[in-house]
Motif scaffolding. Structure first.
Motif, short mmCIF file in Angstrom:
data_model
loop_
_atom_site.label_atom_id
_atom_site.label_comp_id
_atom_site.label_asym_id
_atom_site.label_seq_id
_atom_site.Cartn_x
_atom_site.Cartn_y
_atom_site.Cartn_z
N GLN A 146 -17.91 60.01 77.82
CA GLN A 146 -19.06 59.26 77.34
C GLN A 146 -19.08 59.19 75.82
OE1 GLN A 146 -21.08 57.42 79.10
NE2 GLN A 146 -22.17 56.79 77.25
N SER A 147 -18.83 60.32 75.15
CA SER A 147 -18.85 60.32 73.69
C SER A 147 -17.71 59.47 73.12
CB SER A 147 -18.73 61.75 73.15
OG SER A 147 -17.51 62.34 73.57
N THR A 148 -16.60 59.41 73.83
CA THR A 148 -15.45 58.61 73.40
C THR A 148 -15.79 57.13 73.41
OG1 THR A 148 -13.82 60.22 74.11
CG2 THR A 148 -13.10 57.95 74.00
N LEU A 149 -16.44 56.67 74.46
CA LEU A 149 -16.80 55.26 74.55
C LEU A 149 -17.78 54.87 73.46
CD1 LEU A 149 -17.11 54.94 78.44
CD2 LEU A 149 -15.26 54.08 76.99
N GLN A 150 -18.69 55.76 73.12
CA GLN A 150 -19.67 55.46 72.07
C GLN A 150 -18.98 55.40 70.70
OE1 GLN A 150 -22.47 58.65 72.58
NE2 GLN A 150 -23.51 57.69 74.32
N ALA A 151 -18.01 56.27 70.47
CA ALA A 151 -17.35 56.31 69.17
C ALA A 151 -16.51 55.08 68.91
CB ALA A 151 -16.47 57.56 69.07
N SER A 152 -15.95 54.48 69.96
CA SER A 152 -15.05 53.34 69.78
C SER A 152 -15.73 52.15 69.13
CB SER A 152 -14.48 52.92 71.15
OG SER A 152 -13.59 53.90 71.63
N ALA A 153 -17.04 52.07 69.26
CA ALA A 153 -17.76 50.92 68.73
C ALA A 153 -17.95 50.99 67.22
CB ALA A 153 -19.12 50.81 69.41
N GLY A 154 -17.72 52.16 66.59
CA GLY A 154 -18.09 52.30 65.18
C GLY A 154 -16.97 52.59 64.23
N ILE A 155 -15.71 52.33 64.62
CA ILE A 155 -14.60 52.76 63.77
C ILE A 155 -14.51 52.00 62.46
CG2 ILE A 155 -13.23 53.61 65.70
CD1 ILE A 155 -11.54 51.06 65.49
N ASP A 156 -15.14 50.82 62.38
CA ASP A 156 -15.12 50.05 61.13
C ASP A 156 -16.47 50.08 60.42
OD1 ASP A 156 -12.39 48.99 61.09
OD2 ASP A 156 -12.97 47.94 62.92
N THR A 157 -17.34 51.00 60.83
CA THR A 157 -18.68 51.10 60.26
C THR A 157 -18.80 52.39 59.47
OG1 THR A 157 -19.55 49.93 62.19
CG2 THR A 157 -21.14 51.07 60.79
N LEU A 253 -13.98 57.92 63.16
CA LEU A 253 -13.72 58.09 64.59
C LEU A 253 -14.87 58.86 65.24
CD1 LEU A 253 -9.91 59.00 64.69
CD2 LEU A 253 -10.99 56.78 65.04
N ARG A 254 -15.64 59.58 64.41
CA ARG A 254 -16.85 60.27 64.88
C ARG A 254 -16.53 61.29 65.99
NH1 ARG A 254 -18.23 55.41 62.82
NH2 ARG A 254 -20.32 55.15 61.91
N ASN A 255 -15.44 61.99 65.84
CA ASN A 255 -15.07 63.04 66.78
C ASN A 255 -14.67 64.27 65.98
OD1 ASN A 255 -13.24 64.71 68.48
ND2 ASN A 255 -13.57 63.11 70.00
N ALA A 256 -15.53 65.28 66.00
CA ALA A 256 -15.34 66.45 65.13
C ALA A 256 -14.03 67.17 65.42
CB ALA A 256 -16.52 67.42 65.30
N GLU A 257 -13.65 67.30 66.69
CA GLU A 257 -12.43 68.02 67.02
C GLU A 257 -11.19 67.27 66.52
OE1 GLU A 257 -10.31 70.26 70.85
OE2 GLU A 257 -12.20 69.16 71.12
N VAL A 258 -11.21 65.96 66.63
CA VAL A 258 -10.08 65.16 66.15
C VAL A 258 -10.01 65.23 64.63
CG1 VAL A 258 -9.19 62.80 65.96
CG2 VAL A 258 -10.02 63.66 68.16
N ILE A 259 -11.15 65.17 63.97
CA ILE A 259 -11.17 65.30 62.51
C ILE A 259 -10.58 66.63 62.09
CG2 ILE A 259 -12.69 65.48 60.48
CD1 ILE A 259 -14.61 63.55 61.96
N GLU A 260 -10.97 67.70 62.78
CA GLU A 260 -10.44 69.02 62.46
C GLU A 260 -8.93 69.07 62.64
OE1 GLU A 260 -11.93 73.42 63.60
OE2 GLU A 260 -11.17 72.28 65.30
N LEU A 261 -8.43 68.49 63.73
CA LEU A 261 -6.99 68.50 64.00
C LEU A 261 -6.20 67.81 62.90
CD1 LEU A 261 -6.92 67.68 67.83
CD2 LEU A 261 -5.94 69.72 66.76
N LEU A 262 -6.60 66.59 62.56
CA LEU A 262 -5.82 65.81 61.59
C LEU A 262 -6.01 66.31 60.17
CD1 LEU A 262 -3.94 63.41 62.38
CD2 LEU A 262 -5.56 64.06 64.15
N ALA A 263 -7.20 66.86 59.86
CA ALA A 263 -7.39 67.46 58.54
C ALA A 263 -6.50 68.69 58.38
CB ALA A 263 -8.86 67.83 58.34
N THR A 264 -6.34 69.45 59.47
CA THR A 264 -5.47 70.62 59.43
C THR A 264 -4.02 70.21 59.24
OG1 THR A 264 -6.98 71.78 60.92
CG2 THR A 264 -4.79 72.70 60.68
N VAL A 265 -3.63 69.05 59.78
CA VAL A 265 -2.27 68.55 59.57
C VAL A 265 -1.98 68.41 58.08
CG1 VAL A 265 -0.79 66.52 59.81
CG2 VAL A 265 -2.04 67.37 61.79
N ILE A 266 -2.93 67.86 57.34
CA ILE A 266 -2.73 67.68 55.90
C ILE A 266 -2.49 69.03 55.22
CG2 ILE A 266 -3.78 66.83 53.76
CD1 ILE A 266 -5.31 64.78 55.49
N ALA A 267 -3.29 70.03 55.61
CA ALA A 267 -3.08 71.38 55.07
C ALA A 267 -1.73 71.93 55.50
CB ALA A 267 -4.21 72.30 55.53
#
Length: 453
Positions: A146-157, A253-267
């Protein structure tokens, strides 16, 4: 079990990994960490009673898949084409990335988009898109979906008012920035997953810009490197700008876990680069070969290469709302594929010419780096220790080290270890429902072993 004195270790990586997969106790499998302390070498001394397992069976099947696929390709049969499976999404990838990178400053705009002009392999976004499609058929975690479907609408906002962000992107003011794939993309790849593929390529390209400055590179993808074209300072700033744009897109993307994953990649990329400054953990002047040297190399390889692939695969499954086992499988696939990819890359540095690679060949030794082929050779050729310790900086060191590696079985052992990781990647996704996308992921593992540049 200890190898007999004088026994050939040519196939040691395969034997070691097989032993680990078939006989390691569950506790040993549980503690195998993402930074790749997988105990390949120590598995020979494991004392747990040998027993069969579903994992060992899956790896056995994966080995057959790899072998059959290579045989099929050798005979000229038509293999699966991973690119065709997500061709619609890949068609617009570069254009969408260039829109994300728009800058009001002309010089920065040119530098930031420089590496998007050449036709790259786009391996990482391709894997993300294939994983997105493959996991769309996996069981779903109800709360995630459910949270995934809601997030898809705002990726350019934007989340904050644009006046506060003070972020001018000329490309975003045009109507052409509407997603190019809205009318053509299949529903099993969500807008968030497509944007994730673009973010993954942004992070990878930023790392190339920075690496080329650090390594004093003169070419990339058959053209002058960005640092040669624009200077070191501009290349570094362009890489920073790419990471900034990637971070903004990631937040949307409005997904905290995904943000954490990719931010950790940079580190991880930075940590891996720091590890690469040393060839061994203690960085001795005259080191002696030990298992720890290979372990250190694999840790560094995970951080610099496999982290981005594994965590973006995991993020793709999360954005699609897949259940926990599927998310873990996606991560395991990416981790093992990433390790195999870098092992093959390090092997090609010894076996292919600069013209074939599109970048200088033999660059690793010139930079003072001891990679897998040399580390395997070092075990039977102790004289390499002194060269490793001084990072091949004396006149003739590079040529001597290269000659010793070519005389040894280091390249063969590197290929064997790469094959093991490719098989483990395929085994990880064996529970996925059959689909073209799953076949494409399997073919990516096979192509990793066959690639020549």
């Amino acid at each position: 079990m200890q190898p007999r004195a004088g026994a050939s270790m040519l196939r040691a990586p395969r034997t070691i990994t097989r032993s680990l997969q078939a006989s390691a106790c569950l506790e040993c499998q549980r503690v195998a960490t993402p930074n790749v302390r997988i105990r390949q070498s120590r598995a020979l001394y494991h004392t747990t009673r040998r027993k069969s397992s579903a994992w060992a069976a899956a790896v056995s099947v994966a080995g057959n898949i790899v072998s059959n696929a290579i045989t099929r390709a050798t005979k000229g049969d038509m293999p699966v084409d991973p690119l065709r499976i997500v061709a619609k999404e890949m068609k617009f990838l570069t254009g969408n990335i260039r829109k994300l990178l728009g800058s009001g400053h002309p010089s920065l705009d040119r530098a930031a988009k420089y590496y998007t002009q050449a036709e790259g392999k786009h391996v990482r976004p391709l894997i993300v898109l294939l994983m997105s499609r493959a996991t769309s058929l996996c069981p779903k975690g109800p709360q995630r979906q459910q949270s995934t479907l809601q997030a898809s609408a705002g990726i350019d906002t934007s989340l904050s008012p644009l006046s506060i962000l003070s972020d001018f992107n000329p490309s975003s003011s045009s109507s052409t920035t509407k997603p190019d794939l809205e009318s053509t993309t299949e529903p099993d790849i969500l807008p968030t997953q497509r944007r994730l593929a673009e973010i993954t390529e942004l992070i990878h390209t930023a790392s190339l810009l920075h690496d080329d400055v650090i390594d004093h590179s003169v070419s990339r993808r058959g053209a002058p490197s960005a640092n040669l074209e624009f200077g070191n300072k501009m290349a570094v700033l362009a890489g920073d700008f790419l990471l900034g744009r990637a971070s903004v897109a990631l937040a949307r993307l409005r997904n905290a876990e995904v943000i954490e994953l990719l931010a950790t990649v940079i580190a991880n990329l930075v940590e891996g680069e720091f590890m690469q400054l040393k060839n061994t953990a203690r960085d001795e002047a005259n080191p002696v070969w030990s298992e720890d040297a290979l372990t250190y190399y694999l840790q560094k390889t995970y951080l610099k290469t496999a982290s981005l692939i594994s965590k973006s695969c995991r993020a793709a499954a999360l954005l699609g709302g897949a259940d926990a086992p599927s998310v873990e499988a996606a991560y395991a696939y990416g981790k093992n594929l990433g390790l195999a990819f870098q092992l093959v890359d390090d092997m090609l540095d010894y076996t292919r010419s600069g013209r074939e690679l599109g970048k200088p060949a033999g660059a690793d030794l010139e930079l003072g780096l001891a990679t897998a082929p040399l580390l395997f050779a070092w075990k039977t050729m102790p004289e390499l220790g002194a060269l490793v310790g001084r990072k091949f900086e004396r006149e003739g060191d590079v040529e001597r080290a290269r000659a010793l590696v070519m005389q040894s079985d280091g390249i063969a052992q590197t290929r064997a270890l790469a094959e093991d990781y490719a098989e483990k990647a395929i085994a990880a996704i064996s529970p996925f429902p059959d689909s073209e996308a799953k076949d494409g992921l399997i073919e990516m593992a096979v192509k990793t072993l066959k690639r020549q540049k």
